[in-house]
Design a protein around this motif. Structure first.
Motif, PDB file in Angstrom:
ATOM      1  N   LEU A  72      33.474  30.688  44.266  1.00 39.62           N
ATOM      2  CA  LEU A  72      34.442  31.687  44.707  1.00 39.62           C
ATOM      3  C   LEU A  72      34.117  32.975  43.972  1.00 39.62           C
ATOM      4  N   GLU A  73      33.781  34.024  44.722  1.00 39.06           N
ATOM      5  CA  GLU A  73      33.593  35.340  44.127  1.00 39.06           C
ATOM      6  C   GLU A  73      34.880  36.125  44.345  1.00 39.06           C
ATOM      7  N   VAL A  74      35.561  36.434  43.270  1.00 35.43           N
ATOM      8  CA  VAL A  74      36.854  37.108  43.344  1.00 35.43           C
ATOM      9  C   VAL A  74      36.656  38.613  43.333  1.00 35.43           C
ATOM     10  N   LEU A  75      37.217  39.289  44.328  1.00 36.71           N
ATOM     11  CA  LEU A  75      37.132  40.743  44.447  1.00 36.71           C
ATOM     12  C   LEU A  75      35.665  41.209  44.410  1.00 36.71           C
ATOM     13  N   TYR A 130      38.349  42.027  36.742  1.00 36.24           N
ATOM     14  CA  TYR A 130      39.452  41.265  36.160  1.00 36.24           C
ATOM     15  C   TYR A 130      40.590  42.188  35.734  1.00 36.24           C
ATOM     16  N   HIS A 131      40.243  43.368  35.249  1.00 35.75           N
ATOM     17  CA  HIS A 131      41.289  44.316  34.832  1.00 35.75           C
ATOM     18  C   HIS A 131      42.197  44.709  35.982  1.00 35.75           C
ATOM     19  N   ASP A 132      41.658  44.660  37.217  1.00 34.61           N
ATOM     20  CA  ASP A 132      42.453  45.049  38.387  1.00 34.61           C
ATOM     21  C   ASP A 132      43.675  44.156  38.577  1.00 34.61           C
ATOM     22  N   LEU A 133      43.598  42.928  38.083  1.00 33.64           N
ATOM     23  CA  LEU A 133      44.750  42.036  38.201  1.00 33.64           C
ATOM     24  C   LEU A 133      45.956  42.568  37.447  1.00 33.64           C
ATOM     25  N   HIS A 134      45.715  43.493  36.510  1.00 33.91           N
ATOM     26  CA  HIS A 134      46.788  44.039  35.682  1.00 33.91           C
ATOM     27  C   HIS A 134      47.316  45.383  36.188  1.00 33.91           C
ATOM     28  N   LEU A 135      46.705  45.933  37.218  1.00 36.77           N
ATOM     29  CA  LEU A 135      47.135  47.232  37.724  1.00 36.77           C
ATOM     30  C   LEU A 135      48.599  47.182  38.170  1.00 36.77           C
ATOM     31  N   THR A 136      49.331  48.205  37.831  1.00 40.75           N
ATOM     32  CA  THR A 136      50.738  48.253  38.214  1.00 40.75           C
ATOM     33  C   THR A 136      50.901  48.140  39.725  1.00 40.75           C
ATOM     34  N   ARG A 137      50.038  48.811  40.460  1.00 43.59           N
ATOM     35  CA  ARG A 137      50.170  48.826  41.927  1.00 43.59           C
ATOM     36  C   ARG A 137      49.783  47.499  42.576  1.00 43.59           C
ATOM     37  N   VAL A 138      49.113  46.616  41.843  1.00 45.94           N
ATOM     38  CA  VAL A 138      48.654  45.351  42.424  1.00 45.94           C
ATOM     39  C   VAL A 138      49.730  44.272  42.350  1.00 45.94           C
ATOM     40  N   PRO A 189      48.412  37.778  36.160  1.00 42.29           N
ATOM     41  CA  PRO A 189      47.063  37.316  35.807  1.00 42.29           C
ATOM     42  C   PRO A 189      47.011  35.888  35.257  1.00 42.29           C
ATOM     43  N   VAL A 190      47.965  35.516  34.427  1.00 42.05           N
ATOM     44  CA  VAL A 190      47.937  34.170  33.865  1.00 42.05           C
ATOM     45  C   VAL A 190      48.146  33.125  34.965  1.00 42.05           C
ATOM     46  N   ALA A 191      49.035  33.408  35.920  1.00 43.40           N
ATOM     47  CA  ALA A 191      49.231  32.484  37.038  1.00 43.40           C
ATOM     48  C   ALA A 191      47.952  32.355  37.857  1.00 43.40           C
ATOM     49  N   ILE A 192      47.230  33.463  38.014  1.00 44.85           N
ATOM     50  CA  ILE A 192      45.958  33.423  38.740  1.00 44.85           C
ATOM     51  C   ILE A 192      44.934  32.608  37.954  1.00 44.85           C
ATOM     52  N   ASP A 193      44.880  32.800  36.643  1.00 52.64           N
ATOM     53  CA  ASP A 193      43.973  32.005  35.810  1.00 52.64           C
ATOM     54  C   ASP A 193      44.263  30.510  35.956  1.00 52.64           C
ATOM     55  N   LYS A 194      45.531  30.157  35.989  1.00 48.97           N
ATOM     56  CA  LYS A 194      45.916  28.749  36.145  1.00 48.97           C
ATOM     57  C   LYS A 194      45.519  28.223  37.514  1.00 48.97           C
ATOM     58  N   LEU A 195      45.645  29.066  38.535  1.00 46.80           N
ATOM     59  CA  LEU A 195      45.228  28.666  39.880  1.00 46.80           C
ATOM     60  C   LEU A 195      43.720  28.429  39.905  1.00 46.80           C
ATOM     61  N   SER A 213      44.797  30.614  27.677  1.00 49.45           N
ATOM     62  CA  SER A 213      46.169  30.119  27.803  1.00 49.45           C
ATOM     63  C   SER A 213      46.355  29.281  29.059  1.00 49.45           C
ATOM     64  N   ALA A 214      45.426  29.436  30.016  1.00 46.65           N
ATOM     65  CA  ALA A 214      45.493  28.670  31.266  1.00 46.65           C
ATOM     66  C   ALA A 214      44.803  27.317  31.146  1.00 46.65           C
ATOM     67  N   GLY A 215      44.202  27.039  29.993  1.00 47.00           N
ATOM     68  CA  GLY A 215      43.552  25.751  29.783  1.00 47.00           C
ATOM     69  C   GLY A 215      42.043  25.809  29.658  1.00 47.00           C
ATOM     70  N   PHE A 216      41.454  26.980  29.927  1.00 43.34           N
ATOM     71  CA  PHE A 216      40.002  27.116  29.832  1.00 43.34           C
ATOM     72  C   PHE A 216      39.542  27.085  28.378  1.00 43.34           C
ATOM     73  N   VAL A 217      38.297  26.648  28.191  1.00 44.19           N
ATOM     74  CA  VAL A 217      37.642  26.664  26.892  1.00 44.19           C
ATOM     75  C   VAL A 217      36.562  27.740  26.913  1.00 44.19           C
ATOM     76  N   PHE A 218      36.561  28.594  25.910  1.00 41.76           N
ATOM     77  CA  PHE A 218      35.531  29.631  25.813  1.00 41.76           C
ATOM     78  C   PHE A 218      34.178  28.961  25.614  1.00 41.76           C
ATOM     79  N   ASP A 219      33.183  29.369  26.427  1.00 43.42           N
ATOM     80  CA  ASP A 219      31.891  28.686  26.432  1.00 43.42           C
ATOM     81  C   ASP A 219      30.723  29.644  26.199  1.00 43.42           C
TER      82      ASP A 219
END
Length: 247
Positions: A68-71, A141-149, A153-159, A204-210
């Motif tokens: 999946l390529e996001v944006l 990834y920063h676009d997920l934080h835009l006020t207009r969007v 972001p954390v819910a998206i990370d969990k998804l 915080s969504a459960g991922f491990v830094f790799d």
């Protein structure tokens, strides 16, 4: 005796390099994708700055992967990912309606990239996808934080976490902001994000830094200019992080 010491020293160096995550070797498939004659000249001209071979190798992208390529923006990486995963793999370009979705649709309509499918950028579209090997987002990834969007972001990370196969990978490449920079305000004004903030959210969504790649690091970037400012556009300091879903 000296020969034994030399071999031991070389082995130690090799082990240390492997542990440090030094540049992954570029596969023949990645090399062929970068050399693809179907890529637009404007994309090829950006290769020196975006280092596609290094980034795809860092991601561990391989034939047969479901991605999946996001944006996807204008599709710079879409064609590259398509050619790397090949006919046994597939690329889902997750894009909102408008110019970005139209650009992705134009690529998907080209028989040379028949393994590309355009999907919406929403939870329903993502939930409908098959289990994924890799999720990729570059400079967005920063676009997920835009006020207009108006995204969480954390819910998206969990998804994303839920859609990856065990051991699956999330790659985030983005423009670096100053440490501690407020996430929303910085996204709105500079289109950047503090790498530590992004990492904290994803973990915080459960991922491990790799691991990370410094291939896009530019210490000359003051980190205080909008990424579209002519003084820095195309030359920003960027981080490339790899996260993994535990097996």
């Amino acid at each position: 005796m000296a020969g034994h010491r030399l071999r031991a020293m070389l082995a130690a160096i090799a082990l240390a390099a492997a542990g440090a995550g030094v540049h992954a070797q570029t596969s023949p498939q990645i090399a062929a994708a970068v050399a693809d004659p179907g890529r637009p000249a404007a994309d090829v001209a950006r290769d020196a700055a975006r280092k596609p071979a290094e980034m795809l190798a860092f991601a561990g992208l391989k034939p047969g992967d479901i991605v999946l390529e996001v944006l996807p923006g204008g599709g710079y990486f879409t064609r590259l990912i398509s050619k790397t995963v090949g006919p046994s793999g597939h690329v889902y370009a997750g894009a909102p309606a408008g110019k970005m979705q139209e650009a992705a649709a134009a690529i998907a309509a080209d028989p040379a990239y028949a393994n590309v499918t355009v999907v919406g950028f929403d939870a329903a579209a993502t939930n409908a996808l098959p289990p994924l090997d890799l999720i990729w987002t570059s400079q967005n990834y920063h676009d997920l934080h835009l006020t207009r969007v108006h995204q969480d972001p954390v819910a998206i990370d969990k998804l994303w976490f839920s859609k990856l196969k065990p051991g699956g990978v999330l790659i985030i490449i983005d423009h670096v902001a100053l440490p501690g920079a407020p996430v929303v305000a910085t996204a709105d004004t500079l289109h950047r994000i503090d790498p530590a903030a992004a990492r904290s959210e994803v973990e915080s969504a459960g991922f491990v830094f790799d691991g990370q790649s410094d291939a896009l690091h530019n210490p000359a970037d003051p980190h205080t200019s909008n990424v579209f400012d002519p003084s820095i556009r195309g030359k920003t300091d960027q981080f490339a992080y790899k996260f993994r879903k535990p097996n």
